[in-house]
Every structure is written in C-alpha cells, then in structure tokens.
Design a protein around this motif. Sequence first.
Motif, mmCIF file in Angstrom:
data_model
loop_
_atom_site.group_PDB
_atom_site.id
_atom_site.type_symbol
_atom_site.label_atom_id
_atom_site.label_comp_id
_atom_site.label_asym_id
_atom_site.label_seq_id
_atom_site.Cartn_x
_atom_site.Cartn_y
_atom_site.Cartn_z
ATOM 1 N N ASP A 76 0.832 -1.213 0.000
ATOM 2 C CA ASP A 76 0.000 0.000 0.000
ATOM 3 C C ASP A 76 0.863 1.259 0.000
ATOM 4 O OD1 ASP A 76 -2.235 -1.613 0.006
ATOM 5 O OD2 ASP A 76 -2.620 -1.390 2.146
ATOM 6 N N PHE A 77 1.966 1.258 0.768
ATOM 7 C CA PHE A 77 2.850 2.412 0.776
ATOM 8 C C PHE A 77 3.542 2.565 -0.576
ATOM 9 C CE2 PHE A 77 6.547 5.002 1.924
ATOM 10 C CZ PHE A 77 5.892 6.047 2.550
ATOM 11 N N ALA A 78 3.898 1.447 -1.188
ATOM 12 C CA ALA A 78 4.485 1.492 -2.530
ATOM 13 C C ALA A 78 3.507 2.123 -3.520
ATOM 14 C CB ALA A 78 4.874 0.086 -2.980
ATOM 15 N N THR A 79 2.229 1.787 -3.388
ATOM 16 C CA THR A 79 1.208 2.375 -4.256
ATOM 17 C C THR A 79 1.105 3.875 -4.022
ATOM 18 O OG1 THR A 79 -0.007 0.281 -4.231
ATOM 19 C CG2 THR A 79 -1.216 2.237 -4.965
ATOM 20 N N LEU A 80 1.211 4.305 -2.773
ATOM 21 C CA LEU A 80 1.179 5.730 -2.456
ATOM 22 C C LEU A 80 2.339 6.463 -3.137
ATOM 23 C CD1 LEU A 80 0.105 8.188 -0.857
ATOM 24 C CD2 LEU A 80 1.617 7.463 0.999
ATOM 25 N N ILE A 81 3.533 5.918 -3.053
ATOM 26 C CA ILE A 81 4.694 6.540 -3.701
ATOM 27 C C ILE A 81 4.475 6.631 -5.204
ATOM 28 C CG2 ILE A 81 7.146 6.233 -4.253
ATOM 29 C CD1 ILE A 81 7.420 4.934 -1.423
ATOM 30 N N ARG A 82 4.021 5.530 -5.799
ATOM 31 C CA ARG A 82 3.765 5.517 -7.247
ATOM 32 C C ARG A 82 2.737 6.585 -7.628
ATOM 33 N NH1 ARG A 82 0.634 0.615 -10.341
ATOM 34 N NH2 ARG A 82 0.855 1.401 -12.436
ATOM 35 N N THR A 83 1.681 6.689 -6.854
ATOM 36 C CA THR A 83 0.618 7.643 -7.136
ATOM 37 C C THR A 83 1.130 9.079 -7.037
ATOM 38 O OG1 THR A 83 -1.001 6.052 -6.315
ATOM 39 C CG2 THR A 83 -1.717 8.349 -6.479
ATOM 40 N N ALA A 84 1.947 9.351 -6.034
ATOM 41 C CA ALA A 84 2.508 10.698 -5.878
ATOM 42 C C ALA A 84 3.387 11.063 -7.078
ATOM 43 C CB ALA A 84 3.315 10.781 -4.582
ATOM 44 N N VAL A 85 4.190 10.118 -7.532
ATOM 45 C CA VAL A 85 5.043 10.364 -8.703
ATOM 46 C C VAL A 85 4.173 10.654 -9.924
ATOM 47 C CG1 VAL A 85 6.691 9.311 -10.298
ATOM 48 C CG2 VAL A 85 7.004 9.054 -7.825
ATOM 49 N N ILE A 86 3.142 9.845 -10.126
ATOM 50 C CA ILE A 86 2.247 10.041 -11.269
ATOM 51 C C ILE A 86 1.579 11.411 -11.194
ATOM 52 C CG2 ILE A 86 0.094 9.244 -12.341
ATOM 53 C CD1 ILE A 86 0.990 6.374 -11.504
ATOM 54 N N LEU A 87 1.135 11.797 -10.015
ATOM 55 C CA LEU A 87 0.478 13.099 -9.849
ATOM 56 C C LEU A 87 1.415 14.237 -10.256
ATOM 57 C CD1 LEU A 87 -1.994 14.726 -8.911
ATOM 58 C CD2 LEU A 87 -0.987 14.713 -6.621
#
Length: 141
Positions: free
Chosen positions: A33-44
């Motif tokens: 879940d934290f990995a998904t958060l990092i990925r999402t922040a980068v995409i944003l």
Amino acid sequence: MTQAWQFWALLSAVFAALTAIFAKIGVADVTSDFATLIRTAVILVVVVSIVAVTGQWQRPTEISGRTWLFLGLSGLATGASWLAYFRALKLGDAARVAPVDKLSIIFVALFGVLFLGEKLNLINWLGVGLIAAGALLLAVF
C-alpha cells in the motif's frame, strides 16, 4: 496518422511491463500500500507537470457532472486496481502476476459489448479467448 492509437497502445504495454518489473523490485522493502502511495505521488507530479507545460489545464467548473462522475469512478477503479496489483506483486512473481492482471482485456471486451454497445466478430472473440488461455497458462503452470 490514422493508426496513432496503436502506437500509444503499444507504448502503454511497454510501460506497463516496466511497471511490473520496477514495482516488483520496489515493493521488496515496503508494504504494497505504501508502494502504491509513492507511485501515485510520482504520477500526480508528472501529470500535473505535463498539463501545466502543455497548457491543457481546464477550469473544473467547465467540466460536466457526468464527466466528473465517470472520471471519478475510473479513478476509484484505478486505485483499487493498483492496490490489488501491488499486493499481488508483493506476494507473487511478476511473470505470473502480470498475465493475470492482463485478464482485464477479457473484462474490457465483455464490458465494452455489454455496456458500450461495441461489436466484436468471431475472430475478435477468438483473440479474447486466446489471451485468456495464454494468461492462464502463464499464471497457473
């Protein structure tokens, strides 16, 4: 270029493959879940930058309620998909997780026909069946 969508679809597939490999390495030392958060922040950050640099910003008030609804639902589905995908990558091999994830192709074909009125001919359905068989062969055996 009349075939532009094919170029972008192929590029999407290449980046999706890299996503699986990079994510599998990336989830090694953090929760999925934290990995998904990092990925999402980068995409944003990347998408905001692209929209800003290319002048594609639109006023939110100019977007219809229907568009907001369906893009919102798409965002929720994307988030759920990413959370599930990263959890699967944390637990399984990328070479087996990714083909199961690509079973989404079968669901897109079915949903496209059922909800969007799209038409697939016999050859198209054969392709859908072969994709399903291939994904299952990669994932199960």
